[in-house]
Design an enzyme around this catalytic site. Sequence first.
Site, PDB file in Angstrom:
ATOM      1  N   GLN A 295      -4.385  -4.347   7.405  1.00  0.00           N
ATOM      2  CA  GLN A 295      -4.643  -4.281   8.846  1.00  0.00           C
ATOM      3  C   GLN A 295      -5.919  -4.405   9.691  1.00  0.00           C
ATOM      4  O   GLN A 295      -6.072  -5.528   9.828  1.00  0.00           O
ATOM      5  CB  GLN A 295      -4.854  -2.553   9.714  1.00  0.00           C
ATOM      6  CG  GLN A 295      -4.969  -2.607  11.116  1.00  0.00           C
ATOM      7  CD  GLN A 295      -5.827  -1.344  11.352  1.00  0.00           C
ATOM      8  OE1 GLN A 295      -5.942  -0.816  10.899  1.00  0.00           O
ATOM      9  NE2 GLN A 295      -6.237  -1.177  13.191  1.00  0.00           N
TER      10      GLN A 295
ATOM     11  N   ASP B  43      -2.971  -9.729  -2.513  1.00  0.00           N
ATOM     12  CA  ASP B  43      -2.243  -9.012  -1.951  1.00  0.00           C
ATOM     13  C   ASP B  43      -1.245  -8.597  -3.225  1.00  0.00           C
ATOM     14  O   ASP B  43      -0.635  -9.730  -4.078  1.00  0.00           O
ATOM     15  CB  ASP B  43      -2.051  -8.650  -0.334  1.00  0.00           C
ATOM     16  CG  ASP B  43      -1.809  -7.631   0.284  1.00  0.00           C
ATOM     17  OD1 ASP B  43      -1.225  -6.249  -0.686  1.00  0.00           O
ATOM     18  OD2 ASP B  43      -2.044  -7.211   1.253  1.00  0.00           O
ATOM     19  N   ILE B  44      -0.915  -7.023  -2.952  1.00  0.00           N
ATOM     20  CA  ILE B  44       0.744  -6.660  -3.854  1.00  0.00           C
ATOM     21  C   ILE B  44       2.182  -7.924  -3.490  1.00  0.00           C
ATOM     22  O   ILE B  44       2.910  -7.932  -3.837  1.00  0.00           O
ATOM     23  CB  ILE B  44       0.744  -5.516  -3.967  1.00  0.00           C
ATOM     24  CG1 ILE B  44       1.933  -4.787  -4.805  1.00  0.00           C
ATOM     25  CG2 ILE B  44       1.308  -4.832  -2.730  1.00  0.00           C
ATOM     26  CD1 ILE B  44       1.339  -3.804  -5.771  1.00  0.00           C
ATOM     27  N   ARG B  45       1.869  -8.560  -2.141  1.00  0.00           N
ATOM     28  CA  ARG B  45       2.996  -8.960  -1.591  1.00  0.00           C
ATOM     29  C   ARG B  45       2.765 -10.353  -0.951  1.00  0.00           C
ATOM     30  O   ARG B  45       1.788  -9.366   0.098  1.00  0.00           O
ATOM     31  CB  ARG B  45       4.200  -8.176  -0.985  1.00  0.00           C
ATOM     32  CG  ARG B  45       4.823  -7.410  -1.874  1.00  0.00           C
ATOM     33  CD  ARG B  45       6.329  -6.319  -1.628  1.00  0.00           C
ATOM     34  NE  ARG B  45       5.732  -5.424  -0.527  1.00  0.00           N
ATOM     35  CZ  ARG B  45       5.844  -4.816  -1.335  1.00  0.00           C
ATOM     36  NH1 ARG B  45       5.527  -4.049  -2.045  1.00  0.00           N
ATOM     37  NH2 ARG B  45       4.925  -3.295  -0.170  1.00  0.00           N
TER      38      ARG B  45
ATOM     39  N   TYR C 248      -6.591  11.618   1.158  1.00  0.00           N
ATOM     40  CA  TYR C 248      -6.753  10.162   1.400  1.00  0.00           C
ATOM     41  C   TYR C 248      -8.476  10.485   1.644  1.00  0.00           C
ATOM     42  O   TYR C 248      -9.530  10.574   0.237  1.00  0.00           O
ATOM     43  CB  TYR C 248      -6.884  10.642   2.821  1.00  0.00           C
ATOM     44  CG  TYR C 248      -7.254   8.830   3.307  1.00  0.00           C
ATOM     45  CD1 TYR C 248      -6.673   7.677   2.546  1.00  0.00           C
ATOM     46  CD2 TYR C 248      -7.849   9.157   3.988  1.00  0.00           C
ATOM     47  CE1 TYR C 248      -7.285   6.696   2.664  1.00  0.00           C
ATOM     48  CE2 TYR C 248      -8.852   7.899   4.777  1.00  0.00           C
ATOM     49  CZ  TYR C 248      -8.378   6.381   4.164  1.00  0.00           C
ATOM     50  OH  TYR C 248      -8.886   5.366   5.023  1.00  0.00           O
TER      51      TYR C 248
END
Length: 312
Positions: free
Chosen positions: A13, A35-37, A143
């Site tokens: 985001q 990014d990872i994907r 978190y």
Amino acid sequence: MKTKVLIIGACGQIGTELTHKLRDIYGIDNVVASDIRKLNNDVVNNGIFEVINALDYNQIEHLIEQYQITDVYLMAALLSATAEKNPAFAWDLNMNSLFHVLNLAKAGKIKKIFWPSSIAVFGPTTPRINTPQYTIMEPTTVYGISKQTGERWCEYYNKQYGVDVRSIRYPGLISWTTEPGGGTTDYAVDIYHKALSDGAFECFLSEDTALPMMYMDDAIRATIEIMQADEDKIKIRSSYNLSGVSFTPKEIATEIKKHIPDFTITYKPDFRQKIADSWPASIDDSNAREDWQWKHQFDLASMTIEMLENLK
Ligand code: SER
């Protein structure tokens, strides 16, 4: 020295909008998105993009050497609601990605780090209204614990090793380009989508749950301003409180009704209510305003106009 940027978590985001802005400022050839994907076409196709795992030190180190990176923006993380469902992975991702980047800076391989913290560092024993910069912090979410711990490590690496790490405690972020994933404040984005598509919204928080929020344009500007500020202006090396607006689900619904009069909202609080109840309702960000002249622009009314116009 020329600024060369690496964004880790560029398809999320915040990452998508940050990547766009950083490409504008520093030029397409000086910004590496990763990014990872490959999750976002704009990020992947309109500049340099690399697939990497934020937990793989060697991959990050390799990219930094390959592109002679100076500044890293570490945006990969599991947010509050998702982290509660997968505590071990949330801890691993949120902490170890940070250690990798801090250690790369300690080794002199990069000059500057941006790492986002959150209002989740606060907890139920924190004063809830106008929460001060320095106060009681007993986070109750995985978190929040990871962000609180991360703040301590950022400060430690700055004091002990001179690492230039800069951080903001983001409030809930409202944006229309990329949907958030797994946060407790996400209702305040979803509500605009559902208002336009269905004219109705079922909220997972109760009507009077006030939370600190901010329009994404303000958040991106804050991120860039803190990174571009002179090093001696950044006096807080854990993370800065940052404030935009504060509102309840009822108040945002009232604002939407000014544009969509038939809009209806119902309330069905779930496990996220407890998370929201442990967080501040509003934030005192006078340190950010004094140290690096932070000033927000968007309020609930102007944000609502922007959201509805752009999502139409
Ligand atoms: N928006 C985040 C969340 O709700 C807070 O940092 O998890």
